[in-house]
Design an enzyme around this catalytic site. Structure first.
Site, short mmCIF file in Angstrom:
data_model
loop_
_atom_site.label_atom_id
_atom_site.label_comp_id
_atom_site.label_asym_id
_atom_site.label_seq_id
_atom_site.Cartn_x
_atom_site.Cartn_y
_atom_site.Cartn_z
CG HIS A 25 -2.00 -1.00 1.18
ND1 HIS A 25 -2.81 -1.21 0.08
CD2 HIS A 25 -2.41 -1.90 2.12
CE1 HIS A 25 -3.66 -2.18 0.35
NE2 HIS A 25 -3.43 -2.63 1.58
CG ASP A 83 -3.11 -8.35 0.61
OD1 ASP A 83 -2.35 -8.66 1.53
OD2 ASP A 83 -4.14 -7.65 0.77
CG HIS A 130 -6.75 -5.18 1.74
ND1 HIS A 130 -6.29 -6.13 2.62
CD2 HIS A 130 -7.90 -4.69 2.27
CE1 HIS A 130 -7.13 -6.21 3.65
NE2 HIS A 130 -8.11 -5.36 3.46
CG ASP A 145 -5.31 -9.99 3.29
OD1 ASP A 145 -5.00 -10.50 2.20
OD2 ASP A 145 -5.03 -8.82 3.59
#
Length: 315
Positions: A127, A164, A166, A247
């Site tokens: 991120h 991931d 995200h 995740d």
């Protein structure tokens, strides 16, 4: 050729505070799983401090961002860069040693000392944008590794696969106009950080494959088999990097995709098969998310075992 496992006690000293999902317990569980007897041939490596680590970070991040983070490290207690990105006295050393780990792994893979590596590092990175830390992330480890490999070893094409849950907005931002880097991401949408729409294509080097909340193993495998894996295979990378977030597992508390541990084994086997075709089998995996401790440890074990095992049939 061996598979390498990078970890360091300093990663446990990045304290995010009580109740924070990105915690040191994640790495303790991973380490316990990878100390099982069936990982006896996994080569454990502790990254070493290098005087040029800030120069490596500067391959992706602005000097102002680097200085801003390192100058914000508290002498005691915690300091919040935003509502979920936390600094503690050990955070600076941990973040720089994470960069040391991924760059050393690049060195080992690109000098034929290993064919694959898994870096169990904290804090995570995907991120972190070139000018902004966010989303638990300080420095973008996977992007730094890719740019280091591209420049230091003159690799013509590098693929980054991000599974991931995200979207890796920071990695996408770093390479949005860089045709030598392919970034391919599967992620839940709508979800944090709000990027990753299929129309975000860069210069034809960005492949975003959103998945709806509640998406199953079947959908995940279909999307990889029909979109992401063929795109990577067609790109013919010289090195494959994985932003390995776990995740999207059905037990994870921070998202709604319903993957199983076996899905991480499956996708890793297929990534490795593509690497055999064009990248001399070279795969570097770097830990991102995964916040259900038991599911994380089991998924990482399946992922690393697939990196260690002989290649099976591709998708």
């Amino acid at each position: 050729m061996p598979t390498l496992y990078y970890t360091h006690p300093a990663f446990l000293e990045h304290d995010t505070g009580p109740g924070h999902p990105e915690c040191a317990a994640r790495l303790l569980a991973i380490d316990e799983a990878l100390n099982a007897p069936n990982f006896k041939h996994l080569i454990r490596v502790q990254p070493k401090w290098r005087d040029d680590l800030q120069e490596k970070v500067a391959l992706i991040h602005s000097p102002a961002m680097i200085d801003g983070i390192l100058n914000s490290i508290p002498n005691q207690g915690l300091h919040a860069l935003d509502h979920d990105t936390i600094l503690s006295p050990g955070s600076g050393t941990a973040a720089l040693l994470a960069v040391a780990a991924v760059c050393d792994a690049v060195d080992k893979l690109c000098t034929d000392q290993a064919t694959s590596a898994f870096c169990a590092v904290r804090p995570p990175g995907h991120h972190a944008e070139p000018d902004r830390p966010m989303g638990f992330c300080l420095f973008n480890n996977i992007a730094i590794a890719a740019e280091y490999a591209r420049l230091h070893y003159s690799l013509g094409k590098i693929a980054i696969i991000d599974f991931d849950v995200h979207h890796g907005n920071g990695t996408q931002a770093a390479f949005y106009k860089q045709p030598q880097i392919l970034y391919a991401s599967s992620h839940e949408m709508p979800h944090y950080p709000g990027t990753g729409h299929p129309k975000e294509t860069g210069v034809g080097n960005i492949v975003n494959v959103p998945m709806h909340p509640g998406a199953s193993s079947t959908e995940f495998r279909e999307l990889y088999s029909s979109i992401i894996l063929p795109a990577v295979q067609h790109f013919k990378p010289d090195l494959i990097l994985i932003s390995a977030g776990f995740d999207a597992h059905q037990d994870d508390p921070l998202a709604g995709i319903r993957l199983t541990t076996e899905d991480y084994q499956w996708v890793t086997e297929n990534i490795k098969a593509i690497a055999e075709e064009s990248a001399k089998g070279r795969v570097l995996s770097v830990l991102e998310g995964g916040y259900h401790i038991k599911a994380l440890a089991e998924s990482v074990a399946a992922h690393v075992k697939s990196l260690m095992n002989p290649v099976r049939n591709a998708f």
